[in-house]
Write an enzyme that holds these catalytic residues in place. Structure first.
Site, PDB file in Angstrom:
ATOM      1  N   ASP A 153      -8.873  52.915 -18.763  1.00 49.22           N
ATOM      2  CA  ASP A 153      -8.988  54.205 -19.445  1.00 49.22           C
ATOM      3  C   ASP A 153     -10.169  54.967 -18.850  1.00 49.22           C
ATOM      4  OD1 ASP A 153      -9.144  56.296 -21.199  1.00 49.22           O
ATOM      5  OD2 ASP A 153      -8.916  55.096 -23.007  1.00 49.22           O
ATOM      6  N   LYS A 186      -4.980  55.540 -16.860  1.00 47.49           N
ATOM      7  CA  LYS A 186      -5.067  56.905 -17.394  1.00 47.49           C
ATOM      8  C   LYS A 186      -5.819  57.791 -16.405  1.00 47.49           C
ATOM      9  CE  LYS A 186      -4.724  56.509 -22.375  1.00 47.49           C
ATOM     10  NZ  LYS A 186      -5.425  56.839 -23.617  1.00 47.49           N
ATOM     11  N   GLU A 225      -5.327  43.478 -15.867  1.00 47.12           N
ATOM     12  CA  GLU A 225      -5.654  44.347 -17.013  1.00 47.12           C
ATOM     13  C   GLU A 225      -4.394  45.005 -17.554  1.00 47.12           C
ATOM     14  OE1 GLU A 225      -7.606  45.100 -19.198  1.00 47.12           O
ATOM     15  OE2 GLU A 225      -9.686  45.367 -18.604  1.00 47.12           O
ATOM     16  N   ASP A 226      -4.440  45.360 -18.812  1.00 45.25           N
ATOM     17  CA  ASP A 226      -3.339  46.142 -19.377  1.00 45.25           C
ATOM     18  C   ASP A 226      -3.540  47.628 -19.091  1.00 45.25           C
ATOM     19  OD1 ASP A 226      -5.589  45.973 -21.016  1.00 45.25           O
ATOM     20  OD2 ASP A 226      -4.476  46.271 -22.858  1.00 45.25           O
ATOM     21  N   ARG A 262       0.259  45.131 -30.991  1.00 45.71           N
ATOM     22  CA  ARG A 262       0.215  44.455 -29.688  1.00 45.71           C
ATOM     23  C   ARG A 262       1.546  43.811 -29.332  1.00 45.71           C
ATOM     24  NH1 ARG A 262      -5.240  44.013 -27.906  1.00 45.71           N
ATOM     25  NH2 ARG A 262      -6.746  43.596 -29.558  1.00 45.71           N
ATOM     26  N   VAL A 282      -1.873  55.123 -26.436  1.00 46.34           N
ATOM     27  CA  VAL A 282      -0.721  54.238 -26.262  1.00 46.34           C
ATOM     28  C   VAL A 282      -0.963  52.862 -26.876  1.00 46.34           C
ATOM     29  CG1 VAL A 282       0.350  55.327 -24.254  1.00 46.34           C
ATOM     30  CG2 VAL A 282      -1.528  53.711 -23.902  1.00 46.34           C
ATOM     31  N   ASP A 321      -3.438  47.643 -28.520  1.00 39.28           N
ATOM     32  CA  ASP A 321      -3.511  47.710 -29.976  1.00 39.28           C
ATOM     33  C   ASP A 321      -4.112  49.014 -30.495  1.00 39.28           C
ATOM     34  OD1 ASP A 321      -6.245  47.144 -29.114  1.00 39.28           O
ATOM     35  OD2 ASP A 321      -6.663  46.737 -31.221  1.00 39.28           O
TER      36      ASP A 321
END
Ligand code: PRP
Length: 184
Positions: free
Chosen positions: A107, A135, A103-104, A169, A157, A163
């Site tokens: 959240d 986060k 995962e990027d 991106r 962010v 994005d």
């Protein structure tokens, strides 16, 4: 060419290219050591995880397979609701295999919570998570994240896969988006 000036919509650079590269290299080496006996299938979550996947996969000195899922969270714009729909499923059968979800960002953690239970229902040998960013709110959801690149503050962010309305991106760093861009 490295970008020397941040994009004009970027308030500040949170993680530059070198920081990201160094951390991903460390994590890749750790993954190679942890999975030396039985390499994992890397499952990237589109679209945000594309950059992390590309760099992470190249830093793991093992024979790893790559696969992708695309999911969509029903929700009000920027907040995920935890109700998820599969837009693109895996090509591979993961039963009996070590799965490493890439995962990027985590959240709220709701997307991943749903994804984990979905993947576990397919009978894999193991499911672990690697995320570049986490986060603070996500720490409250009960998900064990094995590999975390950076804990970041609760700010908007973008970049390195992340994005805002499908823009930014391709920035090579992670930056904080100026409030004026999304607050009208
Ligand atoms: C982002 C990110 C995670 C998810 C995290 O994806 O890539 O998958 O949100 O949010 P959560 O922890 O609050 O559930 P998004 O749905 O924005 O899609 P994208 O990757 O295509 O940008």
């Amino acid at each position: 060419m490295p970008q020397t000036h941040p994009h004009p919509d970027v308030e500040r650079v949170l993680l530059d290219e070198q920081q990201i590269r160094e951390r991903i290299t460390e994590i890749g080496e750790q993954i190679a050591a942890d999975y030396a006996d039985e390499p994992p299938i890397l499952v990237g979550v589109l679209k945000g995880a594309v950059m992390v996947m590309a760099d992470l996969a190249r830093s793991i000195d093992l024979k790893v397979e790559m696969d992708w899922m695309a999911v969509s969270s029903y929700g009000s714009g920027t907040k995920s609701s935890g109700v998820v729909r599969i837009l693109k499923d895996l090509s591979a059968d993961i039963s009996g295999r070590n799965v490493l979800v890439v995962e990027d960002i985590i959240d709220s953690g709701l997307t991943l919570k749903w994804l984990l239970s979905n993947l576990r229902s397919r009978g894999p040998k193991s499911v672990e998570i690697c995320t570049l960013l986490r986060k603070p709110e996500a720490a409250r959801v009960e998900i064990d994240v094995k590999y975390i690149g950076f804990e970041i503050p609760n700010e908007f962010v973008i970049g390195y896969g992340l994005d805002y309305s499908e823009d930014y991106r391709n920035l090579p760093y992670v930056g904080v988006l100026k409030r004026s861009v999304y607050e009208v």
